[in-house]
Scaffold this active site. Sequence first.
Site, PDB file in Angstrom:
ATOM      1  CB  ALA A  90      38.070  48.299  35.412  1.00 28.05           C
ATOM      2  CG  LEU A  91      38.579  44.168  30.802  1.00 28.75           C
ATOM      3  CD1 LEU A  91      38.139  43.159  29.752  1.00 28.75           C
ATOM      4  CD2 LEU A  91      39.610  43.546  31.749  1.00 28.75           C
ATOM      5  CG  HIS A 101      43.044  44.200  31.262  1.00 25.26           C
ATOM      6  ND1 HIS A 101      42.695  45.437  31.736  1.00 25.26           N
ATOM      7  CD2 HIS A 101      43.352  43.444  32.355  1.00 25.26           C
ATOM      8  CE1 HIS A 101      42.756  45.434  33.059  1.00 25.26           C
ATOM      9  NE2 HIS A 101      43.164  44.244  33.461  1.00 25.26           N
ATOM     10  CD  GLN A 149      57.539  41.887  34.469  1.00 29.36           C
ATOM     11  OE1 GLN A 149      57.238  40.722  34.178  1.00 29.36           O
ATOM     12  NE2 GLN A 149      58.286  42.191  35.524  1.00 29.36           N
ATOM     13  CE  LYS A 150      49.296  47.878  36.197  1.00 35.52           C
ATOM     14  NZ  LYS A 150      49.034  47.826  37.668  1.00 35.52           N
ATOM     15  CB  SER A 157      46.576  50.878  36.431  1.00 34.39           C
ATOM     16  OG  SER A 157      45.907  50.440  37.602  1.00 34.39           O
ATOM     17  CB  SER A 158      41.471  48.759  36.422  1.00 36.16           C
ATOM     18  OG  SER A 158      41.618  47.706  35.490  1.00 36.16           O
ATOM     19  NE  ARG A 159      44.430  49.201  42.384  1.00 37.13           N
ATOM     20  CZ  ARG A 159      43.685  48.873  43.425  1.00 37.13           C
ATOM     21  NH1 ARG A 159      42.987  49.816  44.032  1.00 37.13           N
ATOM     22  NH2 ARG A 159      43.626  47.633  43.865  1.00 37.13           N
TER      23      ARG A 159
END
EC number: 6.3.2.1
Length: 287
Positions: free
Chosen positions: A32-33, A37, A153-154, A190-192
């Site tokens: 889920a890039l 990424h 770093q997230k 974020s992928s989310r």
Amino acid sequence: MLVARTKKELLDALTPLHTQQRSIGLVPTMGALHSGHASLVAKAREENDVVVTSIFVNPLQFEALGDCDDYRNYPRQLDADVALLEAEGVDVVFAPDVEEMYGPTGLPMLWVRTGEMGERLEGASRPGHFDGVATVVAKLFNLVRPDRAYFGQKDAQQVAVIRRLVRDLDFPLEIRAVPIIRAADGLAESSRNQRLSGADRAAALVLPRVLFDLEERAATGQPLDIEGARAQLRAAQGVRLDHLELVDAATLEPLTVTGALDRPALVVAAIHVGQVRLIDNIELTPR
């Protein structure tokens, strides 16, 4: 670009490169890039002869070893991810399934245990999460044998745990932490984020606003108000606070500061918005 679905395919591709002493950078992902990424891949491309990216949604780092909605609903888009990685100049993609990584049972007999470092903050809300992360990352390090590995770093606690993994188990590689990539509205990539509705995303923006305020307070020598920051998140409509903590930037040990900040620190936070759990952090530099 080679897409390896098995360990043998991966090792067949990498063995000649090791023989030729080509430097290898590894970017582990769960797919889920997004642009975050891509920044990891770009850094790896800059510093290495060969870039390997793994795509594996690791059940060990989810609740109930993957027997949960969070694991089942995690975005999976292998074709799109492979296309993005090819465009970014990745040389090898390793995309195994669960049986390929962990055998017929889907579970390893031996795990990496992360102890107290993996049990606080994110680990307190997600028991066993960092054991699962450390176990799969150790396997990837053994398979790829990279010179450098790249993490965002997230996931600050993850970076700290992986650095400790490398130190304690003597993996001969360097860990590179790449700065957080944020969308124009400030939300950490974020992928989310794919699972957020428009209203949920708008509600989630309170988190970066609170973090940016703390960053400004630290930089200008104002007293930090950590409890006030928590109160803002608790009061935000559509948001449920998991945690917000001030910690040492290197060790992630909790810090208590009265008045202005007098040392480098990190604020780490997690919130729930709708059915999605989001994490973020910000580095604080004293004036």
